[in-house]
Design an enzyme around this catalytic site. Structure first.
Site, PDB file in Angstrom:
ATOM      1  CE1 TYR A   1      -2.282   3.305   2.578  1.00 21.13           C
ATOM      2  CE2 TYR A   1      -3.600   2.652   0.688  1.00 21.13           C
ATOM      3  CZ  TYR A   1      -3.332   3.551   1.715  1.00 21.13           C
ATOM      4  OH  TYR A   1      -4.105   4.678   1.862  1.00 21.13           O
TER       5      TYR A   1
ATOM      6  CG  ASP B   1       5.918   3.827   0.444  1.00 25.98           C
ATOM      7  OD1 ASP B   1       4.713   3.672   0.160  1.00 25.98           O
ATOM      8  OD2 ASP B   1       6.308   4.507   1.421  1.00 25.98           O
TER       9      ASP B   1
ATOM     10  CE  LYS C   1       2.596   5.072   7.991  1.00 25.85           C
ATOM     11  NZ  LYS C   1       1.233   5.013   8.525  1.00 25.85           N
TER      12      LYS C   1
HETATM   13  P1  KE4 Z   1      -0.528   8.553   4.522  1.00 29.86           P
HETATM   14  O1  KE4 Z   1      -1.098   9.249   3.274  1.00 29.86           O
HETATM   15  O2  KE4 Z   1      -1.591   7.744   5.255  1.00 29.86           O
HETATM   16  O3  KE4 Z   1       0.251   9.491   5.429  1.00 29.86           O
HETATM   17  O4  KE4 Z   1       0.570   7.505   4.029  1.00 29.86           O
HETATM   18  C1  KE4 Z   1       0.212   6.549   3.073  1.00 29.86           C
HETATM   19  C2  KE4 Z   1       1.181   5.372   3.147  1.00 29.86           C
HETATM   20  C3  KE4 Z   1       2.185   5.285   2.210  1.00 29.86           C
HETATM   21  N1  KE4 Z   1       3.074   4.265   2.232  1.00 29.86           N
HETATM   22  C4  KE4 Z   1       3.003   3.303   3.183  1.00 29.86           C
HETATM   23  C5  KE4 Z   1       3.999   2.187   3.171  1.00 29.86           C
HETATM   24  C6  KE4 Z   1       1.994   3.356   4.174  1.00 29.86           C
HETATM   25  O5  KE4 Z   1       1.924   2.383   5.117  1.00 29.86           O
HETATM   26  C7  KE4 Z   1       1.069   4.410   4.168  1.00 29.86           C
HETATM   27  C8  KE4 Z   1      -0.048   4.526   5.196  1.00 29.86           C
HETATM   28  N2  KE4 Z   1      -0.108   3.492   6.167  1.00 29.86           N
HETATM   29  C9  KE4 Z   1      -1.403   3.252   6.769  1.00 29.86           C
HETATM   30  C10 KE4 Z   1      -1.293   2.066   7.713  1.00 29.86           C
HETATM   31  N3  KE4 Z   1      -1.067   0.855   7.032  1.00 29.86           N
HETATM   32  C11 KE4 Z   1      -1.917   4.474   7.469  1.00 29.86           C
HETATM   33  C12 KE4 Z   1      -3.125   4.246   8.342  1.00 29.86           C
HETATM   34  C13 KE4 Z   1      -4.408   4.694   7.680  1.00 29.86           C
HETATM   35  O6  KE4 Z   1      -4.524   4.514   6.457  1.00 29.86           O
HETATM   36  O7  KE4 Z   1      -5.260   5.236   8.428  1.00 29.86           O
END
Ligand code: KE4
Length: 424
Positions: free
Chosen positions: A141, A236, A264
């Site tokens: 993801y 990523d 994060k």
């Molecule tokens: P954000 O747009 O949520 O800040 O980041 C997206 C993203 C990009 N790349 C990786 C590897 C990620 O894990 C994420 C977002 N992670 C999720 C949890 N698996 C965020 C939690 C959520 O979606 O509420």
């Protein structure tokens, strides 16, 4: 329970009553807890119940919640104004810390979320190579930009189909899906799309199908095949950045991508993310080059105060053995879970990142991750929550351990695991 009342109201105001879908606890069948505050390794719901937190806001809280030094710098920054839409010295300092610590980053752009970092990095790869097609891996993801919300097309030749309503087929067709840890699935796509692939984007440790580790030479293979085909390699590291090592997975596994996305931890819990890489590639980004990317709150002075303080603390703590201690804690929890649950689980762990899969199959890729019993995970989640342990409300997420998790916290977690293992 005040959470019940608040959730009933929330559902009349926001889709599913939440601002991010996983928070709705859909796959674990329970009213989501509304959180009142958090400190260190603990999180407290609106009923004042304390939990040991292994979500850590999905990764940012590697030093524990509400770290005093981070809060102080954020509070101080607020007094100078919340946003200017103009450069500030703190952006220089944060950019420099990122460049000095992430091995492959020579030039960086700050943005507001991991999604935005990925969307921008992919656009840079396309702009730099002049190619449209990209490869991602099933089960990884990378945020919710249109080109990332796709699933494998019918054949290797055809691009993918949208994996979300509202994504036009035309936005999905240039994204090709390979299988994580399956080198031949990548080679085949390169052969069938010769000289047309702009980039391969990968989570160097997958953490969104649950934690799945890169098999030996997988990352090295991706490095070689992208170089050989004039494509860029994007790591990523939104989750792994500053978590597996100060220099992220690329330091941990000694494989350097062309572009890296961060999120994060880099924002210390505030909406701040970044993408960066080789100078010659980042030169295509506006206003220097003609790949456009912008943001009103990018490099926001309050968010950079949080991110900068967080990274400075990590640099300090690294000298005191932070990453060795995180590895030790993660390994202790993983080993204990294996000994308590035996063959009924598969646990993947690296550093302070781990996942428990309720399957007797070794979980090495997306297919094997899908053998996990999600109903059993739901029972596990609910039983652990009833025993004061706050875990991700989905089998396909990760457990995050922080520097704030004490031996006592881990003892309590082990006690809960022993009780729960008999219940589910
Ligand atoms: P954000 O747009 O949520 O800040 O980041 C997206 C993203 C990009 N790349 C990786 C590897 C990620 O894990 C994420 C977002 N992670 C999720 C949890 N698996 C965020 C939690 C959520 O979606 O509420």
């Amino acid at each position: 329970m005040k959470s019940d009342e608040l959730y009933s109201k929330a559902k009349t105001l926001m889709p599913g009553g939440v601002n991010s879908p996983v928070r709705a606890y859909k796959s674990v069948g329970r009213t989501p807890l509304f959180i009142h505050h958090a400190k260190g390794s603990k999180i407290y719901d609106v009923d004042g119940i304390e939990y040991i937190d292994y979500v850590c806001s999905w990764g940012p809280m590697i030093l524990g919640h509400a770290h005093e030094k981070v809060l102080n710098e954020v509070k101080k920054a607020c007094d100078f104004g919340l946003s200017f839409g103009a450069p500030t010295s703190r952006e220089n300092e944060l950019a420099e810390l990122i460049i000095n610590n992430i091995p492959s980053i020579e030039n960086v752009r700050l943005v507001n979320s991991g999604t935005e970092a990925v969307m921008s990095a992919v656009r840079v790869a396309r702009g730099y190579t002049g190619r449209d097609k990209i490869i991602k891996f099933r089960g990884c993801y990378h945020g919710h930009s249109d080109g990332m919300l796709v699933k494998a097309g019918s054949g290797a030749l055809t691009g993918s189909r949208p994996d979300s309503a509202g994504v036009p087929y035309d936005y999905a067709k240039n994204t090709f899906i390979a299988e994580y840890n399956d080198q031949s699935s990548v080679s085949r796509l390169f052969e069938e799309n010769k000289d047309e692939i702009a980039c391969v984007i990968v989570e160097p440790v997958a953490a969104n199908m649950g934690v799945v580790l890169p098999e030996k030479n997988f990352l090295e293979f991706l490095r070689e095949i992208t170089t050989a085909n004039g494509a860029l390699l994007i790591f990523d590291e939104v989750i792994t950045g500053f978590r597996l090592a100060l220099g992220g997975a690329q330091e941990y596994y000694k494989v350097h991508p062309d572009l890296t996305t961060l999120g994060k931890i880099v924002g210390g819990g505030m909406p701040l993310a970044a993408y960066g890489g080789r100078k010659d590639i980042m030169k295509v980004v506006a206003p220097v080059g003609d790949v456009y990317q912008a943001g009103t709150l990018s490099g926001n002075p309050v968010a950079t105060a949080a991110g900068l303080t967080m990274l400075r603390l990590l640099v300090e703590e690294k000298e005191k053995g932070l990453y060795e201690k995180l590895e030790e804690k993660g390994n202790r929890i993983a080993t204990t879970i294996r000994s308590i649950f035996g063959q009924s689980v598969w646990v993947n762990q690296v550093g302070s990142l781990l996942s428990v899969f309720f399957t007797d199959v070794p979980v090495k890729d997306y297919e094997s991750a899908l053998t996990a019993d999600t109903q059993k995970y739901a029972r596990y989640f609910n039983a652990m929550l009833d025993n004061g342990i706050y875990l991700a409300p989905s089998q396909f997420e990760a457990m995050f351990v922080s520097a704030a998790h004490s031996d006592d916290d881990i003892e309590k977690t082990i006690d809960a695991l022993k009780v729960v293992s008999k219940q589910i």
